[in-house]
Design a protein around this motif. Structure first.
Motif, PDB file in Angstrom:
ATOM      1  N   ASP A  71       0.882  -1.151   0.053  1.00  0.00           N
ATOM      2  CA  ASP A  71       0.051  -0.134   0.001  1.00  0.00           C
ATOM      3  C   ASP A  71       0.858   1.256  -0.132  1.00  0.00           C
ATOM      4  O   ASP A  71       0.547   2.453  -0.608  1.00  0.00           O
ATOM      5  CB  ASP A  71      -0.855   0.131   1.291  1.00  0.00           C
ATOM      6  CG  ASP A  71      -1.998  -0.998   1.268  1.00  0.00           C
ATOM      7  OD1 ASP A  71      -2.389  -1.622   0.015  1.00  0.00           O
ATOM      8  OD2 ASP A  71      -2.508  -1.373   2.085  1.00  0.00           O
ATOM      9  N   THR A 131      -4.024  -8.822  -2.023  1.00  0.00           N
ATOM     10  CA  THR A 131      -4.013  -7.587  -2.396  1.00  0.00           C
ATOM     11  C   THR A 131      -4.317  -7.447  -4.186  1.00  0.00           C
ATOM     12  O   THR A 131      -5.015  -6.525  -4.204  1.00  0.00           O
ATOM     13  CB  THR A 131      -2.564  -7.027  -2.183  1.00  0.00           C
ATOM     14  OG1 THR A 131      -2.097  -7.154  -0.740  1.00  0.00           O
ATOM     15  CG2 THR A 131      -2.311  -5.412  -2.560  1.00  0.00           C
ATOM     16  N   ASN A 184      -8.088  -7.786  -4.246  1.00  0.00           N
ATOM     17  CA  ASN A 184      -9.077  -6.760  -3.548  1.00  0.00           C
ATOM     18  C   ASN A 184      -8.828  -5.472  -4.562  1.00  0.00           C
ATOM     19  O   ASN A 184      -9.891  -4.743  -4.494  1.00  0.00           O
ATOM     20  CB  ASN A 184      -8.605  -6.622  -2.101  1.00  0.00           C
ATOM     21  CG  ASN A 184      -8.890  -7.565  -1.196  1.00  0.00           C
ATOM     22  OD1 ASN A 184      -9.550  -8.317  -1.447  1.00  0.00           O
ATOM     23  ND2 ASN A 184      -8.252  -7.274  -0.090  1.00  0.00           N
ATOM     24  N   ARG A 185      -7.706  -5.242  -5.081  1.00  0.00           N
ATOM     25  CA  ARG A 185      -7.527  -4.050  -5.846  1.00  0.00           C
ATOM     26  C   ARG A 185      -8.426  -4.352  -7.033  1.00  0.00           C
ATOM     27  O   ARG A 185      -8.854  -3.050  -7.713  1.00  0.00           O
ATOM     28  CB  ARG A 185      -6.103  -3.456  -5.936  1.00  0.00           C
ATOM     29  CG  ARG A 185      -5.220  -3.060  -4.746  1.00  0.00           C
ATOM     30  CD  ARG A 185      -4.188  -2.752  -4.996  1.00  0.00           C
ATOM     31  NE  ARG A 185      -3.325  -2.113  -3.852  1.00  0.00           N
ATOM     32  CZ  ARG A 185      -2.255  -1.797  -3.894  1.00  0.00           C
ATOM     33  NH1 ARG A 185      -1.532  -1.404  -4.941  1.00  0.00           N
ATOM     34  NH2 ARG A 185      -1.575  -1.246  -2.704  1.00  0.00           N
ATOM     35  N   THR A 235     -13.953  -6.679  -7.854  1.00  0.00           N
ATOM     36  CA  THR A 235     -15.038  -6.525  -7.198  1.00  0.00           C
ATOM     37  C   THR A 235     -15.917  -7.655  -7.316  1.00  0.00           C
ATOM     38  O   THR A 235     -16.525  -8.181  -6.457  1.00  0.00           O
ATOM     39  CB  THR A 235     -15.956  -5.405  -7.482  1.00  0.00           C
ATOM     40  OG1 THR A 235     -15.048  -4.113  -7.329  1.00  0.00           O
ATOM     41  CG2 THR A 235     -17.304  -5.300  -6.502  1.00  0.00           C
ATOM     42  N   HIS A 270      -2.470  -0.667  -9.494  1.00  0.00           N
ATOM     43  CA  HIS A 270      -3.955  -0.284  -9.532  1.00  0.00           C
ATOM     44  C   HIS A 270      -4.720  -0.125 -10.622  1.00  0.00           C
ATOM     45  O   HIS A 270      -4.019   0.306 -11.645  1.00  0.00           O
ATOM     46  CB  HIS A 270      -4.015   0.875  -8.718  1.00  0.00           C
ATOM     47  CG  HIS A 270      -5.452   1.249  -7.774  1.00  0.00           C
ATOM     48  ND1 HIS A 270      -6.397   1.609  -8.463  1.00  0.00           N
ATOM     49  CD2 HIS A 270      -5.711   0.771  -6.745  1.00  0.00           C
ATOM     50  CE1 HIS A 270      -7.326   1.754  -7.708  1.00  0.00           C
ATOM     51  NE2 HIS A 270      -7.092   1.098  -6.745  1.00  0.00           N
ATOM     52  N   ARG A 311     -12.678 -10.819   4.655  1.00  0.00           N
ATOM     53  CA  ARG A 311     -13.342  -9.650   4.029  1.00  0.00           C
ATOM     54  C   ARG A 311     -14.713  -9.180   4.560  1.00  0.00           C
ATOM     55  O   ARG A 311     -14.956  -8.404   4.778  1.00  0.00           O
ATOM     56  CB  ARG A 311     -13.612  -9.953   2.481  1.00  0.00           C
ATOM     57  CG  ARG A 311     -12.395  -9.909   1.630  1.00  0.00           C
ATOM     58  CD  ARG A 311     -12.768  -9.905   0.177  1.00  0.00           C
ATOM     59  NE  ARG A 311     -11.788 -10.402  -0.900  1.00  0.00           N
ATOM     60  CZ  ARG A 311     -11.622 -11.635  -1.369  1.00  0.00           C
ATOM     61  NH1 ARG A 311     -12.714 -12.534  -0.986  1.00  0.00           N
ATOM     62  NH2 ARG A 311     -10.768 -12.024  -1.805  1.00  0.00           N
ATOM     63  N   GLY A 343     -13.206  -5.627   6.251  1.00  0.00           N
ATOM     64  CA  GLY A 343     -13.560  -4.768   5.087  1.00  0.00           C
ATOM     65  C   GLY A 343     -12.000  -4.292   4.562  1.00  0.00           C
ATOM     66  O   GLY A 343     -11.313  -5.204   3.742  1.00  0.00           O
ATOM     67  N   GLU A 344     -11.906  -3.023   4.532  1.00  0.00           N
ATOM     68  CA  GLU A 344     -10.573  -2.486   3.730  1.00  0.00           C
ATOM     69  C   GLU A 344      -9.389  -3.153   4.373  1.00  0.00           C
ATOM     70  O   GLU A 344      -8.310  -2.960   3.709  1.00  0.00           O
ATOM     71  CB  GLU A 344     -10.716  -0.913   3.810  1.00  0.00           C
ATOM     72  CG  GLU A 344     -11.987  -0.476   3.045  1.00  0.00           C
ATOM     73  CD  GLU A 344     -11.818   1.107   3.234  1.00  0.00           C
ATOM     74  OE1 GLU A 344     -10.902   1.413   3.775  1.00  0.00           O
ATOM     75  OE2 GLU A 344     -12.693   1.730   2.464  1.00  0.00           O
ATOM     76  N   ASP A 345      -9.260  -3.432   5.589  1.00  0.00           N
ATOM     77  CA  ASP A 345      -8.192  -4.092   6.208  1.00  0.00           C
ATOM     78  C   ASP A 345      -7.982  -5.351   5.749  1.00  0.00           C
ATOM     79  O   ASP A 345      -7.109  -6.062   6.504  1.00  0.00           O
ATOM     80  CB  ASP A 345      -8.132  -3.627   7.608  1.00  0.00           C
ATOM     81  CG  ASP A 345      -7.715  -2.284   8.074  1.00  0.00           C
ATOM     82  OD1 ASP A 345      -7.164  -1.592   7.152  1.00  0.00           O
ATOM     83  OD2 ASP A 345      -8.001  -1.683   9.056  1.00  0.00           O
ATOM     84  N   SER A 346      -8.969  -5.966   5.161  1.00  0.00           N
ATOM     85  CA  SER A 346      -8.933  -7.500   5.312  1.00  0.00           C
ATOM     86  C   SER A 346      -7.669  -8.169   4.659  1.00  0.00           C
ATOM     87  O   SER A 346      -7.098  -9.113   4.950  1.00  0.00           O
ATOM     88  CB  SER A 346      -9.933  -8.090   4.330  1.00  0.00           C
ATOM     89  OG  SER A 346     -10.087  -7.678   2.853  1.00  0.00           O
ATOM     90  N   GLY A 364     -17.003  -4.994   3.438  1.00  0.00           N
ATOM     91  CA  GLY A 364     -16.614  -3.446   3.494  1.00  0.00           C
ATOM     92  C   GLY A 364     -17.075  -2.339   4.644  1.00  0.00           C
ATOM     93  O   GLY A 364     -16.495  -1.592   4.724  1.00  0.00           O
TER      94      GLY A 364
END
Length: 438
Positions: A90, A143, A146-147, A150, A209, A366, A370-373, A433
């Motif tokens: 990140d 990573t 997730n990026r 969806t 990304h 997930r 959420g976002e820290d999964s 999320g």
């Protein structure tokens, strides 16, 4: 004079004049393909430890417990580095972190050629290769998934997980032949070159990304801007751990995944070849059986990803662990000098189940975090590798003490039964999320 026309003929003519619509493949699939090839190519370094135990014991006189300790350090660092690597991705981007990790792996594997003492094995294979491989762990696949995705996340995570596990095992026949024909040093150099050869593919073809190429994640309705680099990677990894550790699902996921690592990387991958050799099976034949595990792992993990998109992940985990435990209880009865049909059945079954646990575990991360999964999954993966490290060491120690691996197989089967019960206890989380509720 009025000219009449046939509406159907006009529509047909218009269809013939219009250009044929081209179906465009989303860029996310190309990124997933590059990630898949990268993980396969880098997985050679995960194949070698089980093949080193007997050659190093014969050449240097080191005990299996001593060699197992170096493998344990490697496995532990592989897991403990993963959450920090996810945070570093990140901060600095996927390409830079993965390229640097592959270079460290290549250096560590190459330096083992000149080692003469156990501490050098621990430094090169344990520390350097462990740190590098931790940055190439499943947090890398999480990573990317997730990026770039969806939709189809379960399927993609299954495919990338299959690359990690299968790559480790597919290299085994080549490396075992190299060890038997030319010694362990050329095999170590082969691992080093394989890791180094992947670096150009990562640097030239991988993108961090979807926004880097003006794309939306696959399945996303709206364009997702690239987030700003997140400073304080180490602090973020620790903060995510602190937050997740206050929730019950984290400890259940960590516990089940520790048993997963104990019964795969720590047990079968590290000790199956020497255990089969104890029963008179040639090393090349035993290594080839592990390669078959890798082949069937692809089908099993992809199928698990497909099921994860449709069924309750915790129930899938319970089924996977229960079946794995039952199969381990039968393994001591199947080991023999020659390969026979019941052993082939065990290998095929274990291959289908090998890392089928990853897609539902990642889905539960997930669901709860959420976002820290991806970072939380990195910590869960750390528990996987701690479990693997303990069994890699204790398995070698048990072999030294008892003269066989039987007690290790039975104990691992019992642990898998416990993991099945733990998986059923995991509660349903909030929708993906949203923040987890302690």
């Amino acid at each position: 004079m009025t000219q009449t026309t046939d509406p159907a003929s006009d529509a047909l003519a218009a269809g013939q004049r219009s250009p044929r619509r081209r179906v465009r493949v989303h860029r996310a699939w190309f990124v997933a393909a590059v990630t898949f090839v990268t993980i396969i190519g880098a997985a050679a370094f995960r194949s070698l430890p089980g093949l080193l135990i007997d050659p190093l014991h014969q050449e240097f006189g080191w005990s299996r417990g001593t060699i197992g300790a170096a493998v344990s350090l490697n496995l532990a660092l592989y897991g403990l580095t993963a959450p920090f690597a996810a945070a570093l991705m990140d901060r600095f981007g996927i390409r830079r972190v993965v390229a640097a990790a592959l270079t460290v792996i290549s250096l560590g594997a190459a330096l083992t050629v000149w080692m003469t003492a156990p501490w050098q094995l621990w430094l090169c294979w344990g520390l350097l290769v462990g740190l590098g491989s931790g940055s190439m762990a499943l947090a890398f696949a999480a990573t990317v998934t997730n990026r770039w995705f969806t939709a189809r996340r379960g399927l993609v995570s299954g495919i990338l997980t299959a690359a990690s596990a299968s790559g480790q095992l597919i290299f085994l026949p080549l490396l075992s032949w190299t060890v038997e024909s030319h010694g362990w040093r050329p095999a170590a150099l082969t691992v080093a070159l394989a890791a180094l050869a992947v670096v150009p593919f990562v640097w030239l073809l991988l993108r961090d990304h979807p926004a880097d190429v003006g794309e939306r994640p696959l399945g996303a309705v709206e364009f997702v801007p690239k987030p700003e680099p997140a400073p304080g990677a180490a602090l973020r990894a620790l903060t995510a751990l602190s937050s997740a550790a206050r929730t019950g699902p984290f400890w259940l996921l960590a516990g089940t995944f520790a048993i997963c690592g104990a019964s795969t990387n720590g047990l079968i991958q590290t000790h199956f070849v020497p255990a089969a050799h104890d029963h008179g099976m040639p090393v090349t034949a035993a290594a080839s059986l592990l390669a078959v595990v890798g082949v069937f792992d692809v089908a099993g993990t992809i199928a698990s990803g497909w099921f994860t998109d449709r069924l309750a992940p915790r129930r899938l985990l319970a089924v996977y662990y229960a079946l794995r435990g039952v199969s381990l209880l039968f393994l001591p009865l199947l080991l023999a000098p020659a390969v026979h049909p019941p052993m082939i059945f065990f290998i095929v079954f274990y291959g289908l189940d090998w890392v089928a646990t990853v897609p539902p575990t990642l889905a539960l991360c997930r669901e709860h975090y959420g976002e820290d999964s991806a970072i939380v999954f990195g910590w869960v993966l750390a528990s996987h590798q701690v479990g693997a490290a303990l069994v890699a060491y204790l398995g070698g120690l048990a072999r030294d003490v008892f003269g066989s691996y039987d007690v290790v197989w039975y104990a691992s089967g019992a642990l898998c039964a416990a993991a099945a019960l733990m998986a059923l206890v995991i509660r349903r989380g909030p929708r993906a999320g949203s923040p987890a509720v302690a």
